[in-house]
Design a protein around this motif. Structure first.
Motif, PDB file in Angstrom:
ATOM      1  N   ASP A  13       0.816  -1.212   0.000  1.00 30.54           N
ATOM      2  CA  ASP A  13       0.000   0.000   0.000  1.00 30.54           C
ATOM      3  C   ASP A  13       0.849   1.261   0.000  1.00 30.54           C
ATOM      4  N   ASP A  14       0.585   2.121  -0.968  1.00 26.84           N
ATOM      5  CA  ASP A  14       1.299   3.390  -1.132  1.00 26.84           C
ATOM      6  C   ASP A  14       2.789   3.190  -1.372  1.00 26.84           C
ATOM      7  N   THR A  15       3.152   1.989  -1.802  1.00 27.04           N
ATOM      8  CA  THR A  15       4.515   1.665  -2.235  1.00 27.04           C
ATOM      9  C   THR A  15       4.463   1.105  -3.651  1.00 27.04           C
ATOM     10  N   LEU A  16       3.739   0.002  -3.811  1.00 26.04           N
ATOM     11  CA  LEU A  16       3.506  -0.528  -5.153  1.00 26.04           C
ATOM     12  C   LEU A  16       2.279   0.092  -5.794  1.00 26.04           C
ATOM     13  N   CYS A  17       1.288   0.444  -4.982  1.00 28.43           N
ATOM     14  CA  CYS A  17       0.039   0.935  -5.553  1.00 28.43           C
ATOM     15  C   CYS A  17      -0.677   1.871  -4.593  1.00 28.43           C
ATOM     16  N   HIS A  94     -11.105  -3.305  -3.451  1.00 33.25           N
ATOM     17  CA  HIS A  94      -9.665  -3.531  -3.329  1.00 33.25           C
ATOM     18  C   HIS A  94      -8.995  -3.829  -4.666  1.00 33.25           C
ATOM     19  N   ARG A  95      -9.794  -4.024  -5.703  1.00 32.97           N
ATOM     20  CA  ARG A  95      -9.235  -4.201  -7.046  1.00 32.97           C
ATOM     21  C   ARG A  95      -9.082  -2.871  -7.773  1.00 32.97           C
ATOM     22  N   ASN A  96      -9.666  -1.819  -7.213  1.00 34.70           N
ATOM     23  CA  ASN A  96      -9.648  -0.517  -7.877  1.00 34.70           C
ATOM     24  C   ASN A  96      -8.409   0.265  -7.433  1.00 34.70           C
ATOM     25  N   VAL A  97      -7.242  -0.251  -7.839  1.00 35.78           N
ATOM     26  CA  VAL A  97      -5.964   0.362  -7.484  1.00 35.78           C
ATOM     27  C   VAL A  97      -5.174   0.664  -8.750  1.00 35.78           C
ATOM     28  N   ARG A  98      -4.223   1.562  -8.619  1.00 37.06           N
ATOM     29  CA  ARG A  98      -3.319   1.852  -9.728  1.00 37.06           C
ATOM     30  C   ARG A  98      -1.887   1.750  -9.225  1.00 37.06           C
ATOM     31  N   ALA A  99      -1.012   1.283 -10.100  1.00 37.95           N
ATOM     32  CA  ALA A  99       0.399   1.150  -9.741  1.00 37.95           C
ATOM     33  C   ALA A  99       1.039   2.522  -9.621  1.00 37.95           C
ATOM     34  N   LEU A 100       1.916   2.696  -8.648  1.00 41.00           N
ATOM     35  CA  LEU A 100       2.703   3.918  -8.574  1.00 41.00           C
ATOM     36  C   LEU A 100       3.700   3.924  -9.728  1.00 41.00           C
ATOM     37  N   PRO A 101       4.025   5.102 -10.251  1.00 38.09           N
ATOM     38  CA  PRO A 101       4.962   5.172 -11.383  1.00 38.09           C
ATOM     39  C   PRO A 101       6.270   4.444 -11.081  1.00 38.09           C
ATOM     40  N   GLY A 102       6.628   3.544 -11.982  1.00 40.94           N
ATOM     41  CA  GLY A 102       7.882   2.815 -11.849  1.00 40.94           C
ATOM     42  C   GLY A 102       7.800   1.561 -11.017  1.00 40.94           C
ATOM     43  N   ALA A 103       6.655   1.287 -10.360  1.00 39.27           N
ATOM     44  CA  ALA A 103       6.572   0.157  -9.433  1.00 39.27           C
ATOM     45  C   ALA A 103       6.665  -1.184 -10.159  1.00 39.27           C
ATOM     46  N   GLY A 122      -1.773  -6.406   6.192  1.00 40.90           N
ATOM     47  CA  GLY A 122      -3.077  -6.508   5.555  1.00 40.90           C
ATOM     48  C   GLY A 122      -3.463  -7.951   5.342  1.00 40.90           C
ATOM     49  N   PRO A 123      -4.769  -8.245   5.361  1.00 39.57           N
ATOM     50  CA  PRO A 123      -5.227  -9.632   5.243  1.00 39.57           C
ATOM     51  C   PRO A 123      -5.040 -10.189   3.839  1.00 39.57           C
ATOM     52  N   PRO A 124      -4.868 -11.495   3.731  1.00 43.39           N
ATOM     53  CA  PRO A 124      -4.616 -12.114   2.426  1.00 43.39           C
ATOM     54  C   PRO A 124      -5.672 -11.811   1.376  1.00 43.39           C
ATOM     55  N   ALA A 125      -6.952 -11.884   1.726  1.00 43.40           N
ATOM     56  CA  ALA A 125      -8.006 -11.687   0.733  1.00 43.40           C
ATOM     57  C   ALA A 125      -7.944 -10.284   0.129  1.00 43.40           C
ATOM     58  N   MET A 126      -7.634  -9.299   0.951  1.00 45.43           N
ATOM     59  CA  MET A 126      -7.576  -7.917   0.479  1.00 45.43           C
ATOM     60  C   MET A 126      -6.331  -7.668  -0.359  1.00 45.43           C
ATOM     61  N   GLN A 127      -5.188  -8.074   0.148  1.00 41.70           N
ATOM     62  CA  GLN A 127      -3.934  -7.758  -0.533  1.00 41.70           C
ATOM     63  C   GLN A 127      -3.753  -8.561  -1.818  1.00 41.70           C
ATOM     64  N   SER A 128      -4.297  -9.768  -1.867  1.00 44.07           N
ATOM     65  CA  SER A 128      -4.180 -10.571  -3.092  1.00 44.07           C
ATOM     66  C   SER A 128      -4.961  -9.939  -4.231  1.00 44.07           C
ATOM     67  N   LYS A 129      -6.073  -9.293  -3.922  1.00 43.25           N
ATOM     68  CA  LYS A 129      -6.849  -8.601  -4.959  1.00 43.25           C
ATOM     69  C   LYS A 129      -6.041  -7.456  -5.564  1.00 43.25           C
ATOM     70  N   LYS A 130      -5.299  -6.750  -4.724  1.00 41.62           N
ATOM     71  CA  LYS A 130      -4.486  -5.642  -5.227  1.00 41.62           C
ATOM     72  C   LYS A 130      -3.382  -6.150  -6.140  1.00 41.62           C
ATOM     73  N   ALA A 133      -4.837  -7.172  -9.432  1.00 40.63           N
ATOM     74  CA  ALA A 133      -5.226  -6.017 -10.240  1.00 40.63           C
ATOM     75  C   ALA A 133      -4.016  -5.343 -10.870  1.00 40.63           C
ATOM     76  N   LEU A 134      -2.873  -5.423 -10.200  1.00 40.35           N
ATOM     77  CA  LEU A 134      -1.636  -4.834 -10.716  1.00 40.35           C
ATOM     78  C   LEU A 134      -0.921  -5.744 -11.707  1.00 40.35           C
TER      79      LEU A 134
END
Length: 224
Positions: A13-17, A94-103, A122-130, A133-134
């Motif tokens: 979170d706020d590192t990759l996306c 939790h799928r509605n994320v965008r990658a940070l530039p360069g990640a 963060g819990p597995p179900a939430m973070q796996s969706k991110k 999505a990335l």
């Protein structure tokens, strides 16, 4: 002589996306839905996150209990906090994320000659969706969900769990994250070099390396 780095761990979170809809937006929507003047901020919620991570089974349950506790602390009915959490949860995708530039590019490039993994609060179900999505769901050799697989960051345990899975040593490993209190403090407690994605705050604790953006990982700072 400095030991070369062969293992790289990432926060999510706020590192990759980042979410396309911020927590501030969702919290405002929740207050508006119940016609209530805001009595806490998204930072208040994040600051209390760790209190509930190890006693709840999902992010939705965590948020509900956290909002109820914050409401009670502010002399409000805890049921109001739970109602606010319901609106927040209904609107959060939790799928509605965008990658940070360069990640994405950084993960791909570093995976060519490093072992790569994730340590995320963060819990597995939430973070796996991110990660899905990335397009990064198969990019890492291990993913440790701190607060679930191990104690939450900044406890050193999740870092050690990831390194054990990767046959890595702290002395030749780095962790990249945006949080001074979780990522930098946790990595340093576990004996890893810390790489901080600068958010403009005064660094305390002081990281070993600082990035202005993930794009700078094209030339990793630990190689300087």
């Amino acid at each position: 002589m400095t030991t070369s780095v062969d293992t790289v761990l990432f926060d999510i979170d706020d590192t990759l996306c980042e979410y396309r809809r911020s927590g501030d937006e969702l919290l405002t929507l929740a207050f508006d839905a119940h016609d209530v003047e805001p009595f806490f901020t998204i930072e208040d919620y994040y600051a209390r996150y760790g209190e509930f991570a190890e006693t709840t089974d999902s992010i939705d349950e965590l948020r509900t209990e956290c909002f109820a506790g914050i409401a009670d602390d502010n002399d409000r009915d805890p049921s109001l906090g739970r109602a606010l959490a319901d609106v927040y949860t209904e609107e959060r995708d939790h799928r509605n994320v965008r990658a940070l530039p360069g990640a994405r590019e950084a993960v791909a490039a570093l995976a060519d000659d490093h072992r790569v993994g994730v340590v995320t609060n963060g819990p597995p179900a939430m973070q796996s969706k991110k990660l899905a999505a990335l397009g990064l769901d198969d990019a890492f050799e291990t993913v440790v969900h701190a607060g679930y697989d191990a104690p939450a960051k900044p406890d050193p345990a999740p870092f050690h769990r990831a390194l054990s899975a990767l046959d890595g040593d702290p002395e030749s490993s780095v962790h990249i994250g945006n949080s001074l209190s979780s990522d930098v403090a946790g990595a340093q407690a576990a004996g890893l070099q810390s790489v901080w994605l600068d958010d403009g705050s005064e660094p305390d604790p002081v990281p070993d390396h600082t990035l202005a953006s993930m794009e700078e990982l094209a030339n990793p700072p630990w190689n300087a």
